[in-house]
Design a protein around this motif. Structure first.
Motif, PDB file in Angstrom:
ATOM      1  N   HIS A 112      35.483 -32.510  24.826  1.00  0.00           N
ATOM      2  CA  HIS A 112      34.754 -32.517  23.720  1.00  0.00           C
ATOM      3  C   HIS A 112      33.557 -31.617  23.927  1.00  0.00           C
ATOM      4  N   HIS A 113      33.346 -30.539  23.296  1.00  0.00           N
ATOM      5  CA  HIS A 113      32.066 -29.658  23.256  1.00  0.00           C
ATOM      6  C   HIS A 113      30.545 -30.423  23.200  1.00  0.00           C
ATOM      7  N   MET A 114      30.887 -31.260  22.304  1.00  0.00           N
ATOM      8  CA  MET A 114      29.172 -31.958  22.153  1.00  0.00           C
ATOM      9  C   MET A 114      29.012 -33.113  23.251  1.00  0.00           C
ATOM     10  N   TYR A 179      20.698 -11.479  15.233  1.00  0.00           N
ATOM     11  CA  TYR A 179      21.474 -12.748  15.669  1.00  0.00           C
ATOM     12  C   TYR A 179      21.534 -12.862  17.248  1.00  0.00           C
ATOM     13  N   PRO A 180      21.259 -13.907  17.833  1.00  0.00           N
ATOM     14  CA  PRO A 180      20.817 -15.122  17.428  1.00  0.00           C
ATOM     15  C   PRO A 180      19.152 -14.930  17.473  1.00  0.00           C
ATOM     16  N   GLY A 181      18.874 -15.460  16.333  1.00  0.00           N
ATOM     17  CA  GLY A 181      17.307 -15.201  16.114  1.00  0.00           C
ATOM     18  C   GLY A 181      16.530 -16.451  16.797  1.00  0.00           C
ATOM     19  N   ALA A 268      19.297 -32.021  24.515  1.00  0.00           N
ATOM     20  CA  ALA A 268      20.492 -31.261  25.005  1.00  0.00           C
ATOM     21  C   ALA A 268      20.894 -30.005  23.914  1.00  0.00           C
ATOM     22  N   GLY A 269      21.729 -29.207  24.213  1.00  0.00           N
ATOM     23  CA  GLY A 269      22.086 -28.077  23.378  1.00  0.00           C
ATOM     24  C   GLY A 269      21.194 -26.732  23.202  1.00  0.00           C
ATOM     25  N   GLY A 270      21.689 -25.864  22.623  1.00  0.00           N
ATOM     26  CA  GLY A 270      20.851 -24.677  22.411  1.00  0.00           C
ATOM     27  C   GLY A 270      19.474 -24.636  22.330  1.00  0.00           C
ATOM     28  N   SER A 272      17.356 -26.826  22.690  1.00  0.00           N
ATOM     29  CA  SER A 272      16.811 -27.497  23.642  1.00  0.00           C
ATOM     30  C   SER A 272      16.138 -26.562  24.664  1.00  0.00           C
ATOM     31  N   ALA A 273      16.617 -25.447  24.509  1.00  0.00           N
ATOM     32  CA  ALA A 273      15.964 -24.139  25.364  1.00  0.00           C
ATOM     33  C   ALA A 273      14.532 -23.949  24.567  1.00  0.00           C
ATOM     34  N   ASN A 274      14.378 -24.316  23.420  1.00  0.00           N
ATOM     35  CA  ASN A 274      12.900 -23.962  22.751  1.00  0.00           C
ATOM     36  C   ASN A 274      11.817 -24.421  23.322  1.00  0.00           C
TER      37      ASN A 274
END
Ligand code: KG4
Ligand code: ZN
Length: 333
Positions: A112-114, A179-181, A268-270, A272-274
């Protein structure tokens, strides 16, 4: 002597083709091929994503095996993202994996990806202690998750419309960014004033989120401005939007921690790189006495290492699929 558990993991749920090798729970390689083809369209074009996965998957897998120093004949199992995601993209990864596992006569593991985004925290030290709350923020999802064990997660709240990453990308697109902005907006925002402009901070009941109002609020605000406004105010616009998104995310996270009285907290997730989100999350944790967990940059955005660590735990409990399983575009956590 016990045999090594060598797993090849493949991720292809959206627009990144990735393969990783994990040996006895330790990541040995993690190769990611990004797809540049979507930049010009302002978002992921599903059909183009599937085609790019088809082109990338064999070389990406070959490099992952080579870098790990593992022959395909020494694999114990193959793992693949089963969903959720773009069906065409998932089909490439799952069809490839099922075929390879069948040919090698080894088990196949559907991930499961999430769940994998959350379990990215179990790749390196320090690993979170159970139970913990994880705010998973990506391009397709925004979920507050109560994590009781590696295979026991409950969604406490989620977005009712756009995901946070989607909000970043769509608003960045209105600023003329490709994209991706999200990552570009983050970079520009670092030089801007987060309080220069005030935008709607959508709030919905319970522990849910909504970001479509913010997107509309930015759009209407821009419509009222003169030509050249975006170019002249780009860094302040980016900083103000980022500030608002992070504020909305943190508000619900703080509510969840209070409600469940759990102070082990992860992101987590994309998204969370912010950089701003990481900074505010850490500062809030310090102020409130939380134990905070932030993934390494390479494990925030889509990657097969997170699929591999999930698969390792599934392997230990014989959680295997049939060779004819079908991928799921939608799949509740
Ligand atoms: O987890 P992910 O790679 O893919 C999905 O599962 O959706 O997340 C991708 C999302 C995109 O919307 C991207 O713009 C966002 O994560 N993202 C960021 C940053 N890096 C990635 N958003 C804001 N700031 C960043 N630095
Ligand atoms: Zn993802």
């Amino acid at each position: 002597m016990q045999k090594n558990v060598n797993i090849l993991a493949i991720e292809s749920s959206c627009d990144d083709t990735s393969a990783a090798v994990i040996v006895n729970g330790e990541i040995k390689s993690n190769i990611v091929a990004n797809q540049k083809v979507h930049e010009q369209y302002g978002g992921v074009v599903p059909e183009l994503a599937s085609r790019a996965h088809q082109k990338n998957i064999i070389p990406v897998v070959a490099v992952a095996l080579k870098e790990a120093g593992i022959s395909k004949h020494n694999l114990s199992a193959i793992a693949v993202t089963k969903g959720p995601g773009l069906l065409g993209s998932l089909l490439v990864g799952t069809t490839f994996s099922k075929t390879m596992a069948f040919a090698l006569n080894i088990p196949i593991i559907g991930v499961h990806h999430m769940q994998a985004h959350v379990l990215a925290h179990f790749i390196d030290e320090p690993k979170p202690t159970f139970p913990f709350i994880c705010l998973t923020v990506s391009g397709g999802h925004t979920q507050l998750v109560l994590v009781k064990a590696v295979n026991n997660m409950k969604v406490l709240g989620e977005t009712l419309d756009d995901a946070a990453g989607e909000a970043f990308d769509k608003i960045a697109k209105t600023f003329g960014l490709s994209y991706p902005g999200g990552p570009q907006l983050d970079k520009l925002a670092q030089k801007g004033n987060p309080r220069a402009f005030k935008f709607a901070e959508p709030s919905v009941p319970n522990l849910d989120f909504s970001f479509s109002g913010l997107k509309t609020s930015v759009l209407y605000f821009l419509k009222k401005q003169k030509a050249g406004f975006i170019e002249q105010n780009l860094i302040d616009l980016c900083a103000s939007v980022q500030y608002t998104i992070v504020k909305v995310l943190m508000k619900e996270l703080i509510k969840a921690v209070k409600k469940y009285n759990i102070t082990n907290v992860a992101i987590a997730g994309g998204v969370s790189a912010n950089s701003e989100f990481r900074k505010i999350f850490e500062a809030t944790g310090k102020e409130k006495g939380w134990k905070t967990y932030i993934p390494k940059f390479e494990y925030c955005t889509d990657n097969a290492a997170m699929i591999a660590i999930s698969a390792h735990h599934q392997y230990l409990i014989n959680d295997f699929e049939n060779y004819n399983f079908i991928p799921l575009a939608r799949w509740e956590l």
